[in-house]
Design a protein around this motif. Structure first.
Motif, PDB file in Angstrom:
ATOM      1  N   ASN A  18       0.838  -1.187   0.000  1.00  0.00           N
ATOM      2  CA  ASN A  18       0.000   0.000   0.000  1.00  0.00           C
ATOM      3  C   ASN A  18       0.878   1.245   0.000  1.00  0.00           C
ATOM      4  OD1 ASN A  18       0.666  -0.434   2.827  1.00  0.00           O
ATOM      5  ND2 ASN A  18      -0.856   1.116   3.320  1.00  0.00           N
ATOM      6  N   ARG A  19       0.365   2.273  -0.646  1.00  0.00           N
ATOM      7  CA  ARG A  19       1.069   3.549  -0.734  1.00  0.00           C
ATOM      8  C   ARG A  19       0.053   4.656  -0.505  1.00  0.00           C
ATOM      9  NH1 ARG A  19       2.886   4.984  -6.489  1.00  0.00           N
ATOM     10  NH2 ARG A  19       0.999   6.265  -6.504  1.00  0.00           N
ATOM     11  N   THR A  20       0.399   5.568   0.385  1.00  0.00           N
ATOM     12  CA  THR A  20      -0.507   6.664   0.716  1.00  0.00           C
ATOM     13  C   THR A  20       0.258   7.975   0.710  1.00  0.00           C
ATOM     14  OG1 THR A  20      -1.832   5.199   2.126  1.00  0.00           O
ATOM     15  CG2 THR A  20      -2.126   7.567   2.415  1.00  0.00           C
ATOM     16  N   GLU A  21      -0.327   8.971   0.075  1.00  0.00           N
ATOM     17  CA  GLU A  21       0.251  10.313   0.057  1.00  0.00           C
ATOM     18  C   GLU A  21      -0.797  11.294   0.559  1.00  0.00           C
ATOM     19  OE1 GLU A  21       0.605   9.836  -3.963  1.00  0.00           O
ATOM     20  OE2 GLU A  21       2.702   9.220  -4.009  1.00  0.00           O
ATOM     21  N   SER A  22      -0.394  12.170   1.455  1.00  0.00           N
ATOM     22  CA  SER A  22      -1.306  13.168   2.010  1.00  0.00           C
ATOM     23  C   SER A  22      -0.639  14.532   1.991  1.00  0.00           C
ATOM     24  CB  SER A  22      -1.708  12.821   3.451  1.00  0.00           C
ATOM     25  OG  SER A  22      -2.411  11.604   3.511  1.00  0.00           O
ATOM     26  N   ALA A  23      -1.430  15.559   1.771  1.00  0.00           N
ATOM     27  CA  ALA A  23      -0.947  16.936   1.820  1.00  0.00           C
ATOM     28  C   ALA A  23      -2.069  17.807   2.355  1.00  0.00           C
ATOM     29  CB  ALA A  23      -0.510  17.417   0.436  1.00  0.00           C
ATOM     30  N   ALA A  24      -1.707  18.792   3.158  1.00  0.00           N
ATOM     31  CA  ALA A  24      -2.711  19.694   3.713  1.00  0.00           C
ATOM     32  C   ALA A  24      -2.107  21.078   3.892  1.00  0.00           C
ATOM     33  CB  ALA A  24      -3.233  19.179   5.048  1.00  0.00           C
ATOM     34  N   LEU A  25      -2.878  22.069   3.535  1.00  0.00           N
ATOM     35  CA  LEU A  25      -2.513  23.465   3.760  1.00  0.00           C
ATOM     36  C   LEU A  25      -3.517  24.017   4.762  1.00  0.00           C
ATOM     37  CD1 LEU A  25      -0.623  25.806   2.911  1.00  0.00           C
ATOM     38  CD2 LEU A  25      -2.370  26.423   1.209  1.00  0.00           C
ATOM     39  N   THR A  26      -3.027  24.406   5.923  1.00  0.00           N
ATOM     40  CA  THR A  26      -3.896  24.799   7.028  1.00  0.00           C
ATOM     41  C   THR A  26      -3.598  26.231   7.449  1.00  0.00           C
ATOM     42  OG1 THR A  26      -3.924  22.514   7.817  1.00  0.00           O
ATOM     43  CG2 THR A  26      -4.684  24.211   9.346  1.00  0.00           C
ATOM     44  N   LEU A  27      -4.647  27.026   7.582  1.00  0.00           N
ATOM     45  CA  LEU A  27      -4.545  28.397   8.068  1.00  0.00           C
ATOM     46  C   LEU A  27      -5.317  28.496   9.373  1.00  0.00           C
ATOM     47  CD1 LEU A  27      -3.795  31.429   7.659  1.00  0.00           C
ATOM     48  CD2 LEU A  27      -6.009  31.677   6.495  1.00  0.00           C
ATOM     49  N   THR A  28      -4.653  28.962  10.419  1.00  0.00           N
ATOM     50  CA  THR A  28      -5.315  29.155  11.707  1.00  0.00           C
ATOM     51  C   THR A  28      -5.147  30.602  12.138  1.00  0.00           C
ATOM     52  OG1 THR A  28      -3.301  28.425  12.866  1.00  0.00           O
ATOM     53  CG2 THR A  28      -4.998  26.768  12.457  1.00  0.00           C
ATOM     54  N   ALA A  29      -6.199  31.166  12.667  1.00  0.00           N
ATOM     55  CA  ALA A  29      -6.174  32.526  13.222  1.00  0.00           C
ATOM     56  C   ALA A  29      -6.850  32.466  14.585  1.00  0.00           C
ATOM     57  CB  ALA A  29      -6.889  33.497  12.298  1.00  0.00           C
ATOM     58  N   ASP A  30      -6.075  32.645  15.634  1.00  0.00           N
ATOM     59  CA  ASP A  30      -6.597  32.465  16.985  1.00  0.00           C
ATOM     60  C   ASP A  30      -7.533  33.588  17.418  1.00  0.00           C
ATOM     61  OD1 ASP A  30      -5.160  30.131  17.204  1.00  0.00           O
ATOM     62  OD2 ASP A  30      -3.411  31.101  18.107  1.00  0.00           O
ATOM     63  N   ASP A  31      -7.408  34.759  16.798  1.00  0.00           N
ATOM     64  CA  ASP A  31      -8.246  35.894  17.193  1.00  0.00           C
ATOM     65  C   ASP A  31      -8.670  36.663  15.949  1.00  0.00           C
ATOM     66  OD1 ASP A  31      -9.592  37.856  18.504  1.00  0.00           O
ATOM     67  OD2 ASP A  31      -7.849  38.801  19.423  1.00  0.00           O
ATOM     68  N   LEU A  32      -9.669  36.149  15.283  1.00  0.00           N
ATOM     69  CA  LEU A  32     -10.224  36.799  14.104  1.00  0.00           C
ATOM     70  C   LEU A  32     -11.619  37.290  14.461  1.00  0.00           C
ATOM     71  CD1 LEU A  32     -10.047  37.498  11.074  1.00  0.00           C
ATOM     72  CD2 LEU A  32     -11.047  35.245  10.609  1.00  0.00           C
ATOM     73  N   ALA A  33     -11.753  38.606  14.575  1.00  0.00           N
ATOM     74  CA  ALA A  33     -13.038  39.209  14.957  1.00  0.00           C
ATOM     75  C   ALA A  33     -13.563  38.598  16.255  1.00  0.00           C
ATOM     76  CB  ALA A  33     -14.056  39.061  13.837  1.00  0.00           C
TER      77      ALA A  33
END
Length: 705
Positions: free
Chosen positions: A289-304
């Motif tokens: 088995n072969r698995t590839e994962s990618a993720a682009l994550t944006l976090t903002a702890d104090d948005l409005a």
């Protein structure tokens, strides 16, 4: 199913503060579980939650070698592992869990290849978050719960940091072909707002031996972890856009491939002789088995005034199944070769694209009410091909899910009482183009279609902390998944079928209810949970003509989980214990009433776990035993009744000037046993009657800088 006896047991356990469980738990009020998609601490949620932290995970990985082994060992209501590459039949609370990496789904429910437990090396996993019971927090697939593997975070300080691992393992007979080894490294760099972490692992595994020194049989079709090699690459790159605003890119690739050095030797169930293996060459390509994962994550702890999280992800898997030593009947086609001579093997191909967006904040002017709103989108394309002759077995199937959701949590009485509720609306479409089945199904021409469904899923719960250190909760939550569409489409064996009319894609909606109590008082940490879940149209694996088929049957499951941990007066010594009871029934005749037990392919045995953990000075050690209790299956084949067994493991680590040395022993007392899945399924199959691993030794050195 909701037996009064079980309920009384729960009440008694609550009053006497004597519930027990096996895994080590940190104080729940300090845990933020990212899989729950909230910044609220775990004690604010009406859920059963556990976290296997980095230290506990490293211990279990040294013993069992994988994340799935760690979860199976520490969680009593999780099935015993098959000790194979395939995890078919491994369940949490009697249902399939959703495996995820940082929230990225790894499961492939459209054509379940059961390889989702091996998609990343545990060296790159910082902790494992477990949310028990059916829920739709992460969308499709969480009918048994969520197993979220959270990867290592960014470096904590400027400069270079990292760690490395060297490890070797062998059976206790030190067989030449029973040895394995692993090398792993991770390097991080941080400077100001920028950081990067990259790493790689390589592992080779030898043949496995049972307690009597016999080589354990190979499953060359579904796949093996023995006699295999794996490598994994990982990268995480981050940039702090502003204070509290961060962008992360995560990349991961994992591949495990069998060496194909052995062929199966049939056992004999009648004489309790397990399947074995001898040197030989398996036909075709070894399973992998072969698995590839990618993720682009944006976090903002104090948005409005609130917290915003968005994630775009990609996941691709290629699960190759080995060729059977004898030609598989399903693959035969007289137009290609004489019947009985054609060799082929299949490969699952799945690709996911998705996005997750959620925003959480306290309501302005009503700060005691926290609201989370979000939207999830998932696009999945899955097919199963025969790779030798390039034929389509399961036609390409497109899955699209669009799901807005909202969750609310109201704190009352100075946070001593909380009310929680949520709703999620799933809009799903499955598209299948025109296709032709294999010759073994009559080369039927099937007209494609785009069946759709939409459903609204609810959850609600209450949490009370009437006294310091006491937490009570009750909840109702719905989870959902789809039936294994691939098994249905590939089996069409009549003319004139239209997918829009034929394909039953009604979702598997599981209704989960639970009552729980947790106690933390001085050196004692305890918990008890009683749960019951139902599915009017569940998914049950039924053995038909030697092949497991999916049948839509009513399923009812109830269970009791008890946990206890005691920090003894002896410095550094903690004793813990746990118990899980599961009772599952299904409707075998379609009359709407459950009438027989779920079998070993669908539910785990009752279990008792006990453990002693010691941490003092340079020494860290753990001794643990799992007692799998006997079980008879009402309405099933008596040959599948389970006699039970117990396994004991030990691990000890001693810190030195340059890192630490770890010695682990699996199956310390060299118990001879047949694995649970083998013992409770396929009562006439002598090629899949596998013994469990005998005593196995692992020696490792780790170093952090």
């Amino acid at each position: 199913m909701r037996s009064s006896l079980t309920f009384l047991l729960l009440a008694g356990a609550s009053l006497s503060a004597m519930p027990a469980l096996a895994q080590q738990q940190a104080a729940v009020e300090e845990i933020i579980v990212s899989a729950a998609r909230t910044k609220l601490p775990a004690n604010a949620l009406p859920l059963t939650v556990d976290v296997i932290d980095s230290d506990a995970l490293a211990q279990q990985a040294a013993i069992g070698g994988s994340v799935i082994d760690a979860v199976s060992t520490l969680v009593p209501s999780f099935s015993p592992t098959r000790q194979k590459l395939s995890g078919a039949g491994e369940t949490l609370r009697g249902r399939s869990p959703l495996y995820a990496i940082n929230g990225i789904p790894q499961s492939t429910p459209l054509r379940d290849g059961s390889r989702d437990g091996f998609t990343i090396d545990p060296f790159f996993v910082d902790r494992v978050e477990l949310i028990y019971g059916s829920n739709a927090l992460q969308g499709i697939g969480g009918t048994g719960g969520i197993v979220n593997q959270v990867t290592v975070g960014p470096p904590k300080q400027d400069g270079v940091s990292g760690r490395m691992l060297l490890q070797g393992s062998t059976d206790d007979g030190f067989s030449g072909d029973g040895r394995g080894g692993k090398i792993a490294g991770l390097v991080g760099y941080r400077e100001g707002r920028w950081d990067a972490t990259v790493g790689g692992t390589y592992e080779t595994r030898g043949a496995f031996y049972d307690a009597k020194g016999r080589r354990i049989g190979v499953d060359s079709t579904q796949g093996e972890t023995q006699d295999s090699e794996s490598w994994s690459a990982f990268g995480r790159f981050g940039y702090e856009l502003d204070e509290g605003v961060r962008l992360d890119l995560m990349l991961s690739r994992f591949q495990l491939e069998g060496n194909g050095d052995y062929v199966v030797v049939a056992g004999n169930r009648a004489t309790n002789l397990p399947t074995s293996a001898t040197h030989g060459t398996t036909p075709g390509d070894p399973a992998r088995n072969r698995t590839e994962s990618a993720a682009l994550t944006l976090t903002a702890d104090d948005l409005a005034g609130g917290a915003f999280t968005s994630q775009l992800f990609f996941n691709r898997s290629r699960d190759t199944f080995g060729g059977d030593p004898s030609p598989v009947e399903s693959f035969q086609d007289a137009r290609i070769a004489p019947i009985g001579t054609l060799f082929d093997q299949s490969q699952n191909r799945s690709r996911k694209l998705g996005g997750k967006f959620n925003y959480e904040r306290a309501m302005p002017g009503f700060e005691d009410l926290t609201a989370t709103v979000g939207f999830d989108a998932l696009f999945d394309k899955t097919e199963q091909r025969l790779i030798v002759t390039n034929r389509t077995w399961v036609p390409p199937t497109d899955f699209r899910s669009l799901a807005p959701f909202a969750q609310f949590n109201l704190a009352l009485l100075d946070e001593k009482l909380r009310l929680a509720a949520g709703v999620r609306h799933e809009n799903v479409q499955i598209k299948v183009d025109d296709y032709t089945t294999l010759a073994s199904s009559g080369s039927r021409r099937v007209t494609g279609g785009s069946p759709e469904f939409s459903d609204t899923l609810f959850n609600a719960g209450i949490v009370a902390e009437p006294w310091q250190g006491v937490r009570l909760y009750g909840s109702y939550a719905q989870g959902y998944t789809v039936p294994d569409v691939g098994r249905i489409t590939r089996a069409v064996n009549r003319d004139g079928v239209r997918i829009d009319d034929f394909l039953d894609i009604d979702p598997i909606i599981s209704d989960n209810r639970e009552l729980g109590v947790e106690l933390t008082k001085g050196p004692i940490t305890a918990s008890a949970t009683y749960f019951w879940s139902t599915s009017k149209k569940g998914q049950n694996l039924v053995l038909v003509a030697g092949v497991y088929e999916v049948q839509r049957q009513r399923v009812e499951i109830e269970g009791l989980e008890l946990n206890l941990a005691w920090e003894t007066p002896l410095p550094g010594l903690t004793l813990s214990g746990g118990y899980a009871h599961l009772d599952g029934r299904t409707d075998s005749n379609g009359d709407g009433k459950v009438d027989i037990d779920l079998d070993g392919a669908n539910i785990s045995p009752d279990r008792v776990n006990v453990a002693a953990a010691y941490v003092y000075g340079p020494v860290t050690a753990r001794l643990q035993t799992q007692f799998y209790l006997s079980r008879d299956f009402d309405g099933g084949d008596v040959r599948n009744n389970f006699g039970g067994y117990n396994l004991t493991d030990v691990t000890i680590r001693h810190a030195i000037d340059m890192g630490g040395i770890t010695l682990s022993v699996t199956n310390l007392f060299d118990k001879d046993y047949i694995s649970y899945n083998s013992d409770t399924t396929r009562p006439t199959d002598n090629l899949r009657f596998y013994a469990g691993r005998g005593r196995t030794l692992t020696l490792g050195w780790d170093y952090s800088f």
